[in-house]
Design an enzyme around this catalytic site. Sequence first.
Site, mmCIF file in Angstrom:
data_model
loop_
_atom_site.group_PDB
_atom_site.id
_atom_site.type_symbol
_atom_site.label_atom_id
_atom_site.label_comp_id
_atom_site.label_asym_id
_atom_site.label_seq_id
_atom_site.Cartn_x
_atom_site.Cartn_y
_atom_site.Cartn_z
ATOM 1 N N GLN A 111 0.818 -1.217 0.000
ATOM 2 C CA GLN A 111 0.000 0.000 0.000
ATOM 3 C C GLN A 111 0.854 1.271 0.000
ATOM 4 O OE1 GLN A 111 -3.243 0.563 -0.291
ATOM 5 N NE2 GLN A 111 -3.904 -1.572 -0.302
ATOM 6 N N ALA A 118 2.318 -3.911 -8.490
ATOM 7 C CA ALA A 118 2.199 -2.867 -9.523
ATOM 8 C C ALA A 118 0.826 -2.193 -9.550
ATOM 9 C CB ALA A 118 2.486 -3.480 -10.898
ATOM 10 N N HIS A 119 -0.240 -2.976 -9.286
ATOM 11 C CA HIS A 119 -1.572 -2.388 -9.513
ATOM 12 C C HIS A 119 -1.984 -1.370 -8.455
ATOM 13 C CE1 HIS A 119 -4.403 -4.674 -6.752
ATOM 14 N NE2 HIS A 119 -3.373 -5.480 -6.682
ATOM 15 N N THR A 176 8.300 -18.377 -16.915
ATOM 16 C CA THR A 176 8.647 -17.391 -17.933
ATOM 17 C C THR A 176 8.139 -16.036 -17.469
ATOM 18 O OG1 THR A 176 8.455 -19.095 -19.613
ATOM 19 C CG2 THR A 176 8.357 -16.791 -20.370
ATOM 20 N N CYS A 224 -9.491 -6.878 -1.118
ATOM 21 C CA CYS A 224 -8.867 -8.195 -1.207
ATOM 22 C C CYS A 224 -9.525 -9.175 -0.262
ATOM 23 C CB CYS A 224 -7.391 -8.112 -0.832
ATOM 24 S SG CYS A 224 -6.554 -6.796 -1.665
#
Length: 393
Positions: free
Chosen positions: A179, A200-201, A237, A327
């Site tokens: 946060q 990232a979000h 990957t 969340c």
Amino acid sequence: MASRIYFDHSATTPLDPRVRAAMEPYLDGAYGNPSSLHREGREARGAVEKARAQVAALLGAEPSEIIFTASGTEADNLALVGANRAAGGGHHLITSTFEHAAVLETCHFLERAGTQVTYLPVDRDGLVDLGSLLNTLRADTRLVSVMTANNVVGTLQPIAELAHIVRAHGALFHTDAVQAVGKVPIDVNELGVDLLSLSAHKLHGPKGVGALYVRQGVKLDPVVFGGGQERGLRSATENVAGIVGLGAATALAREELAEEAARLAAWRVRILESLRETIPHAYLIGHPVKRLPGHLCLGFAGQEEGMLKLLRALDEAGVAASSGSACSSSHAGATEKVLEAMGFDAQQARGLLRVTLGRFNTEDEVNRFLQILPQAVASLAPVRNEVSYAISK
Ligand code: PLP
């Protein structure tokens, strides 16, 4: 019709168009696998390494100390489980009662596997007590994990002080800074942390990519096994476009953080001052000053039962706010547990409104919100007379 007002940036943030522009080449033409030796592969590898340097620069870290993961949740899992396994399992771990589920559930998993976990209490403002940390550290304490900023109430912990105590004791210190990164200045060396998670979000980057800062020399075992990418700590990957997006988001945050934080903090203070006039029974939850710049967590004395109605009324009036942690919507009670950990009663714990501002909000939206909220609160059941709180903070 007026556009919608998005005030739920602690749940997630809109993708910055500049981040999208940086990602686009890697969603389309530049599709190489970073592990391939040909030109396409080398191009992808270059993009991943550039992003690693960008993330490191925001944190004051070395690029080699950044491990990309698929989320903030995964970074937390890698920190806690990875450190525990590298120390041979078992031992003692300390965290706080009001961490995000990504840490708490990982602690519960480790408990089932034989690790002893102590949950530090927090005070009414949501601060972990340094004294109780000192009393709880044991000879076999291997790791302490305390979040930088709480997602529900916005309180910022004294991370540098906590980390200092823990490292002087010889244990590792992890902080879930999901946060906080991009919202407040974070320097891993000034804070003295060994491990730090980000996502990232939460800073106008894409969903599904995060990172763990791992101080040089700190030993971790992997939790995902496979081809050995990310120094063997996170096989798979690489999500090249996502990682490029995270890098671009951190580079923007580095340039814009100070101005953005000042703007959001000024709006936060303005909202509180206005509500003091228009909704005198509203009160602020969390620390009055040590909090995320654009984060407000509000209670309305005596009207706690009406919170879902309030959220619906706001939604209909064009405002996206929240009742706590997004969340945890599949995780009933997590928000309540945070408030109960701070000493609020069960009724108060059910009735909070989280309003979190972000980069693309405008003064006009703040003004409109200040008109809409008092009307929406007035439409709830009347305030019980015997309850009186005020916005004292
Ligand atoms: N930690 C905190 C404090 C959070 O607020 C969140 C998400 O809200 C997470 C971890 C999980 O991050 P992610 O959504 O990237 O898995």
